[in-house]
Design an enzyme around this catalytic site. Structure first.
Site, PDB file in Angstrom:
ATOM      1  N   SER A 119       0.806  -1.083  -0.056  1.00 19.05           N
ATOM      2  CA  SER A 119      -0.070   0.095   0.051  1.00 19.05           C
ATOM      3  C   SER A 119       0.946   1.302   0.133  1.00 19.05           C
ATOM      4  CB  SER A 119      -0.843  -0.055   1.246  1.00 19.05           C
ATOM      5  OG  SER A 119      -1.886  -0.959   1.325  1.00 19.05           O
ATOM      6  N   GLY A 177      -5.680  -4.264  -7.759  1.00 21.18           N
ATOM      7  CA  GLY A 177      -7.051  -3.300  -7.470  1.00 21.18           C
ATOM      8  C   GLY A 177      -6.639  -1.776  -6.941  1.00 21.18           C
ATOM      9  N   ARG A 186     -13.647  -7.585 -10.663  1.00 14.77           N
ATOM     10  CA  ARG A 186     -13.905  -6.803  -9.141  1.00 14.77           C
ATOM     11  C   ARG A 186     -14.481  -5.672  -9.597  1.00 14.77           C
ATOM     12  NH1 ARG A 186      -8.341  -6.843  -6.160  1.00 14.77           N
ATOM     13  NH2 ARG A 186      -9.682  -6.094  -4.606  1.00 14.77           N
ATOM     14  N   SER A 213     -13.428   1.286   3.134  1.00  8.68           N
ATOM     15  CA  SER A 213     -12.432   0.957   1.952  1.00  8.68           C
ATOM     16  C   SER A 213     -11.313   2.046   1.885  1.00  8.68           C
ATOM     17  CB  SER A 213     -12.961   0.632   0.528  1.00  8.68           C
ATOM     18  OG  SER A 213     -12.127   0.703  -0.479  1.00  8.68           O
ATOM     19  N   ASP A 247      -6.579  -8.141   4.519  1.00  7.79           N
ATOM     20  CA  ASP A 247      -5.704  -9.035   3.808  1.00  7.79           C
ATOM     21  C   ASP A 247      -5.451 -10.192   4.415  1.00  7.79           C
ATOM     22  OD1 ASP A 247      -6.313  -7.111   1.681  1.00  7.79           O
ATOM     23  OD2 ASP A 247      -4.555  -6.091   1.848  1.00  7.79           O
ATOM     24  N   ARG A 304     -12.548 -14.863  -1.220  1.00  6.07           N
ATOM     25  CA  ARG A 304     -11.732 -15.454  -0.387  1.00  6.07           C
ATOM     26  C   ARG A 304     -12.172 -16.301   0.641  1.00  6.07           C
ATOM     27  NH1 ARG A 304      -7.142 -10.898   0.251  1.00  6.07           N
ATOM     28  NH2 ARG A 304      -6.044 -11.406  -1.547  1.00  6.07           N
TER      29      ARG A 304
HETATM   30  C1  S3P Z   1      -5.623  -1.269   0.110  1.00  2.00           C
HETATM   31  C2  S3P Z   1      -6.919  -1.446   0.909  1.00  2.00           C
HETATM   32  C3  S3P Z   1      -7.632  -2.687   0.917  1.00  2.00           C
HETATM   33  C4  S3P Z   1      -6.881  -4.053   0.684  1.00  2.00           C
HETATM   34  C5  S3P Z   1      -5.807  -3.829  -0.520  1.00  2.00           C
HETATM   35  C6  S3P Z   1      -4.833  -2.758  -0.273  1.00  2.00           C
HETATM   36  C7  S3P Z   1      -4.966  -0.042  -0.058  1.00  2.00           C
HETATM   37  O1  S3P Z   1      -8.615  -2.686  -0.068  1.00  2.00           O
HETATM   38  O2  S3P Z   1      -7.487  -5.041   0.812  1.00  2.00           O
HETATM   39  O3  S3P Z   1      -5.251  -5.087  -0.456  1.00  2.00           O
HETATM   40  O4  S3P Z   1      -3.812  -0.138  -0.390  1.00  2.00           O
HETATM   41  O5  S3P Z   1      -5.593   0.795   0.151  1.00  2.00           O
HETATM   42  P1  S3P Z   1     -10.097  -2.077   0.301  1.00  2.00           P
HETATM   43  O6  S3P Z   1      -9.877  -0.701   0.244  1.00  2.00           O
HETATM   44  O7  S3P Z   1     -10.855  -2.408  -0.956  1.00  2.00           O
HETATM   45  O8  S3P Z   1     -10.632  -2.728   1.483  1.00  2.00           O
END
Ligand code: S3P
Length: 445
Positions: A28, A99, A127, A172, A324, A355
């Protein structure tokens, strides 16, 4: 992903995990360092960047829009273009499995006068993107998405965009970050209201780059305001080790008898350490050594020793801080004494794979007793005995293009009688290049 053919691999039971290891940089934080570096004027130096495929997808996309990003020894240098300075990309932005790249870059581009096509692999193309399309469309960006609000998707950013106040309908960090990044080049104040706190790396890093951010609280919700169009100052960033990667080693060392392992330099931002909390509640022996700060983030060395785990009811309020880590936790639960119950995990169905369904099937295939429910799993553990594992005849377990499923099953293999064969280990490179080598090192005698 390297190569077209799946790369199956059998993970065999091993001896204890011992010694001192380091896991790669936080995924992240690495994405955000590249993106904000590209928005600053001048050179940002990043140490410890995760060189996984997801982060490299972000780097490639930013390069396609004019940022200069290069490796310098073990560091990375980003020569930024200034807030709002990205250029029209020549071709589609290929997001691979990531994502975070897709959703955060949509935010970054929404308030810039560029039009871009976002594409992704089979997993990412399933997704949901509607969660970022909704607020960014309110700000004025235009979208043409595939059916169901998915990739491939065309986005036309707008300059100037309209500042909005957006209350997150799902917990999120990606949606929050997309709106804040869009707010970066939007005149006026963009506000995000976050009823359930999620990882705050974007906020911390924006402040570190000199953005003007105000974080408050209203009726129990976090309220984040960003003032648009600042001049961001380039900076040096040290990316801590990824707690989501450390997770596999925390679980492995907890369940393999005799283990005594130190994982150095792991990010311990409280919005990310839910797994440590839950494992401790299950009886795990994990201590934080030498707590310190690195690059606006708390960091520590994690010392983990084998312990007998027992099943618990996992507090759903902890889910965002370990979103995660559930695949790894499910493996711990499968080896614990008694029943572990998780709830409130609907979001896990829209990660790199579903998952809940995928882990329920995979754990059942290695001999665990699992009950899949709409919003979580109930798992009856083996009471510390090894899982059965997979047989030659039964074939490999399916990881569904999901790096974290593949690594969780690898860990299950360590605590099994026959070993666990995973159908495809290639996706591991999205977040944890070198995982297998590190596992071999931690288990060698
Ligand atoms: C992330 C946020 C999470 C996490 C992803 C990384 C990020 O997703 O599952 O692996 O870097 O902001 P969500 O915001 O969809 O929960």
């Amino acid at each position: 992903m390297p190569g077209d053919a799946p790369e199956p691999r059998r993970f065999m039971p091993t001896g204890p995990l011992t010694g001192r290891i380091r896991v790669p940089g936080d995924k992240s934080i690495s994405h955000r360092a590249l993106m904000l570096g590209a928005m600053a004027i001048g050179e940002t130096r990043i140490a410890g960047l995760l060189e996984g495929e997801d982060v490299l997808a972000t780097a490639t996309a930013l390069r396609q829009m004019g940022a200069r990003i290069a490796r310098d020894g073990s560091d990375w240098i980003v020569a930024g273009m200034g807030t709002g300075g990205l250029l029209q990309p020549g071709g589609a932005l290929e997001m691979g499995n990531s994502g975070t790249s897709a959703r955060l870059l949509m935010g970054l581009l929404a308030s810039q006068a560029v039009t871009a096509v976002f594409t992704g692999d089979a997993s990412l193309s399933r997704r949901p993107m509607a969660r970022v399309i909704a607020p960014l469309a309110q700000m004025g960006a235009r979208f043409e998405a595939s059916p169901g609000g998915t990739l491939p998707l065309l986005m036309a950013g707008i300059e100037p965009a309209v500042p909005v106040t957006y209350r997150l309908p799902v917990a999120s960090a990606q949606v929050k970050s997309a709106v804040l990044l869009a707010g970066l080049n939007t005149p006026g104040i963009t506000t995000v209201i976050e009823p359930t706190p999620t990882r705050d790396h974007t906020e911390r890093m924006l402040e570190g780059f000199g953005a003007s951010l105000e974080i408050g609280e209203d009726s129990g919700a976090r309220v984040i305001r960003i003032v648009g169009q600042p001049e961001l100052r380039p900076r040096s960033i040290e990316v801590p080790g990824d707690p989501s990667s450390a997770a596999f080693f925390l679980v492995a060392a907890s369940i393999v008898p005799g283990s005594d392992l130190v994982i150095e330099n792991v990010g311990v931002n409280p919005a990310r350490t839910g797994l440590v909390t839950v494992l401790r509640q299950m009886g795990a022996d994990i201590t934080e050594l030498a707590p310190r700060e690195a690059g606006s983030e708390p960091v520590a060395d994690l010392h983990v020793r084998h312990a007998s785990l027992f099943g618990i009811e996992v507090d759903p309020a902890l889910a965002p801080a370990m979103i995660d880590e559930f695949p790894a936790l499910f493996v711990a639960a499968a080896c614990a004494r008694g029943r572990t119950v998780t709830r409130g995990l609907e979001e896990l169905r829209v990660k790199e794979s579903d998952r809940l369904a995928v882990m329920a099937a995979a754990l059942a295939a290695v001999g665990a007793r699992v009950d899949e429910r709409a919003d979580g799993l109930a798992i009856d553990g083996t009471n510390g005995d090894p899982l059965l594992g997979t047989s030659e005849a039964g074939g490999p377990v399916a990881s569904h293009l999901d790096h974290r499923i593949a690594m969780s099953l690898a860990i299950a293999g360590l605590a099994s009688r026959n070993g666990v064969e995973v159908d495809d280990t290639r996706p591991i490179a999205t977040s944890f290049p070198g995982f297998e080598a590190l596992l071999a090192r931690a288990t060698e005698r």
